[in-house]
Enzyme design. Structure first.
Site, mmCIF file in Angstrom:
data_model
loop_
_atom_site.group_PDB
_atom_site.id
_atom_site.type_symbol
_atom_site.label_atom_id
_atom_site.label_comp_id
_atom_site.label_asym_id
_atom_site.label_seq_id
_atom_site.Cartn_x
_atom_site.Cartn_y
_atom_site.Cartn_z
ATOM 1 N N ASN A 1 0.861 -1.185 0.000
ATOM 2 C CA ASN A 1 0.000 0.000 0.000
ATOM 3 C C ASN A 1 0.896 1.234 0.000
ATOM 4 O O ASN A 1 1.441 1.609 1.028
ATOM 5 C CB ASN A 1 -0.904 -0.008 1.240
ATOM 6 C CG ASN A 1 -1.754 1.248 1.302
ATOM 7 O OD1 ASN A 1 -1.954 1.914 0.285
ATOM 8 N ND2 ASN A 1 -2.249 1.576 2.488
ATOM 9 N N TRP A 2 0.996 1.851 -1.166
ATOM 10 C CA TRP A 2 1.894 3.003 -1.294
ATOM 11 C C TRP A 2 1.305 4.286 -0.723
ATOM 12 O O TRP A 2 1.997 5.301 -0.650
ATOM 13 C CB TRP A 2 2.255 3.224 -2.765
ATOM 14 C CG TRP A 2 3.198 2.210 -3.321
ATOM 15 C CD1 TRP A 2 3.851 1.221 -2.641
ATOM 16 C CD2 TRP A 2 3.621 2.096 -4.685
ATOM 17 N NE1 TRP A 2 4.638 0.504 -3.491
ATOM 18 C CE2 TRP A 2 4.520 1.025 -4.758
ATOM 19 C CE3 TRP A 2 3.312 2.804 -5.858
ATOM 20 C CZ2 TRP A 2 5.117 0.635 -5.957
ATOM 21 C CZ3 TRP A 2 3.894 2.416 -7.047
ATOM 22 C CH2 TRP A 2 4.797 1.341 -7.101
ATOM 23 N N LYS A 3 0.027 4.273 -0.403
ATOM 24 C CA LYS A 3 -0.644 5.493 0.079
ATOM 25 C C LYS A 3 -0.393 6.617 -0.940
ATOM 26 O O LYS A 3 -0.367 6.359 -2.135
ATOM 27 C CB LYS A 3 -0.157 5.856 1.477
ATOM 28 C CG LYS A 3 -0.153 4.655 2.422
ATOM 29 C CD LYS A 3 0.064 5.012 3.856
ATOM 30 C CE LYS A 3 0.259 3.735 4.645
ATOM 31 N NZ LYS A 3 -0.049 3.899 6.050
ATOM 32 N N HIS B 1 -9.610 1.301 4.524
ATOM 33 C CA HIS B 1 -8.341 1.522 5.233
ATOM 34 C C HIS B 1 -8.590 2.516 6.369
ATOM 35 O O HIS B 1 -9.375 3.454 6.235
ATOM 36 C CB HIS B 1 -7.293 2.062 4.258
ATOM 37 C CG HIS B 1 -5.919 2.062 4.839
ATOM 38 N ND1 HIS B 1 -5.502 3.027 5.724
ATOM 39 C CD2 HIS B 1 -4.883 1.197 4.701
ATOM 40 C CE1 HIS B 1 -4.257 2.762 6.092
ATOM 41 N NE2 HIS B 1 -3.860 1.647 5.492
ATOM 42 N N GLU C 1 -6.983 4.937 7.414
ATOM 43 C CA GLU C 1 -6.750 6.352 7.077
ATOM 44 C C GLU C 1 -7.967 6.925 6.363
ATOM 45 O O GLU C 1 -8.312 8.094 6.550
ATOM 46 C CB GLU C 1 -5.476 6.486 6.227
ATOM 47 C CG GLU C 1 -4.237 6.299 7.090
ATOM 48 C CD GLU C 1 -3.009 5.797 6.367
ATOM 49 O OE1 GLU C 1 -2.964 5.834 5.128
ATOM 50 O OE2 GLU C 1 -2.080 5.342 7.067
ATOM 51 N N GLU D 1 -5.886 -4.792 10.464
ATOM 52 C CA GLU D 1 -4.908 -3.725 10.648
ATOM 53 C C GLU D 1 -5.229 -2.955 11.931
ATOM 54 O O GLU D 1 -6.047 -2.018 11.906
ATOM 55 C CB GLU D 1 -4.955 -2.764 9.459
ATOM 56 C CG GLU D 1 -4.553 -3.417 8.153
ATOM 57 C CD GLU D 1 -3.833 -2.418 7.251
ATOM 58 O OE1 GLU D 1 -2.722 -2.743 6.816
ATOM 59 O OE2 GLU D 1 -4.363 -1.331 7.026
ATOM 60 N N GLY E 1 1.804 2.598 10.609
ATOM 61 C CA GLY E 1 2.708 3.734 10.448
ATOM 62 C C GLY E 1 3.357 4.188 11.736
ATOM 63 O O GLY E 1 3.953 5.257 11.796
ATOM 64 N N SER F 1 2.990 -1.916 10.425
ATOM 65 C CA SER F 1 4.443 -1.883 10.645
ATOM 66 C C SER F 1 5.119 -3.230 10.344
ATOM 67 O O SER F 1 6.033 -3.646 11.055
ATOM 68 C CB SER F 1 4.770 -1.398 12.064
ATOM 69 O OG SER F 1 4.258 -0.086 12.249
ATOM 70 N N GLY G 1 2.663 -0.990 4.392
ATOM 71 C CA GLY G 1 2.715 0.423 4.024
ATOM 72 C C GLY G 1 4.145 0.880 3.837
ATOM 73 O O GLY G 1 4.756 0.682 2.787
ATOM 74 N N GLY G 2 4.726 1.466 4.887
ATOM 75 C CA GLY G 2 6.050 2.085 4.796
ATOM 76 C C GLY G 2 7.113 1.211 4.151
ATOM 77 O O GLY G 2 7.869 1.672 3.283
HETATM 78 C C1 PEP Z 1 -0.951 0.285 5.804
HETATM 79 O O1 PEP Z 1 -0.833 1.336 5.203
HETATM 80 O O2 PEP Z 1 -1.915 -0.441 5.589
HETATM 81 C C2 PEP Z 1 0.080 -0.075 6.773
HETATM 82 C C3 PEP Z 1 -0.063 -1.201 7.421
HETATM 83 O O3 PEP Z 1 1.141 0.805 6.937
HETATM 84 P P1 PEP Z 1 2.523 0.501 7.713
HETATM 85 O O4 PEP Z 1 3.051 -0.809 7.191
HETATM 86 O O5 PEP Z 1 3.404 1.664 7.363
HETATM 87 O O6 PEP Z 1 2.204 0.415 9.167
#
Ligand code: PEP
Length: 249
Positions: free
Chosen positions: A11-13, A96, A98, A168, A174, A212, A233-234
């Site tokens: 997930n590049w956001k 999601h 966010e 999640e 994040g 994470s 994500g990251g």
């Molecule tokens: C996400 O964006 O769904 C996510 C899990 O981000 P991260 O891995 O950065 O926590």
């Protein structure tokens, strides 16, 4: 129990231009050429086509990060399922945290989006998860049950097999704070149980953990019996890191 193909999604956001997306895919593909897992990239809308064009002939699938439930209409700034299908996009992230927290996405909207995605032929990746406050208050299972019941209300039991669920926990997204493998397993097993109670072929549904995930913790999380993959994500922004997570399956 049917074996479930591991599913690793990036997930590049709101990251990566068209040029950066192309560079990422060119760097990633040779590193994951031998994988047997489903690898899914979720770029911003603007970079969908750049990723789609590079992944033809590979096992990589492409997902959008959101969509509107209507097929067309006066919804400024929105994109429909059929518009994504026209681009050869195969999946879509829905719900999601966010989008729920920053953009007011409701369970009522998700109850319309999930069946709209399925009807259009898109694989929904439905995100659910509790806040830190809910976990501390012993409400994790209640939150998961409420979200799943509401968001999947209009999906027939037979259709549930085509939905990917991402657990999640909001407090782990994040933040660098990963759920322990035990916490993640417990929640994913509970989600599978809820699906079973809905009459789904729950053993066939892919349930991902997100929050994470990094190369250093992926293998332990992915070795849990009810965790079938990860939404990253990251750590998905770097092709070498993401390839290491894919290799952990
Ligand atoms: C996400 O964006 O769904 C996510 C899990 O981000 P991260 O891995 O950065 O926590």
């Amino acid at each position: 129990m049917p074996s479930r193909t591991p599913y690793i999604a990036a997930n590049w956001k709101m990251h990566k231009t068209v040029a950066e997306a192309g560079e990422f895919v060119d760097a990633l593909l040779p590193q994951i050429a031998a994988t047997q897992s489903d690898v899914v990239i979720c770029p911003p809308f603007t970079a969908l086509t750049a990723v789609v064009e590079r992944r033809y002939g590979t096992a990589v699938k492409v997902a959008a990060q959101n969509m509107h439930e209507e097929d067309s209409g006066a919804f400024t700034g929105e994109v429909s399922a059929s518009m994504l299908v026209e681009l050869d996009v195969e999946a879509v992230v829905l719900g999601h945290s966010e989008r729920r927290q920053l953009f007011g996405e409701t369970d009522e909207a998700l109850a319309r989006k999930v069946p709209a995605a399925i009807a259009a032929g898109l694989e929904p990746i439905l995100c659910v998860g509790e806040t830190e406050e809910a976990r501390d208050g012993g409400q994790t299972e209640a939150v998961l049950e409420r979200q799943l019941q509401a968001d999947l209300a209009a999906v027939e039991a037979a259709g549930l097999g085509g939905v990917v669920i991402a657990y999640e926990p909001v407090w782990a997204i994040g933040t660098g704070r990963t759920a322990t493998p035990e916490q993640a397993q417990e929640a994913c097993a509970y989600i599978r149980d809820l699906l079973r109670r809905r009459g789904a072929a729950a053993d066939a549904v892919r349930i991902l953990y997100g929050g994470s995930v990094k190369p250093a913790n992926a293998a332990e999380l992915l070795s849990q019996p009810d965790i079938d993959g990860a939404l990253v994500g990251g750590a998905s922004l770097d092709p070498a890191d993401f390839a290491k997570i894919v290799s952990a399956t």
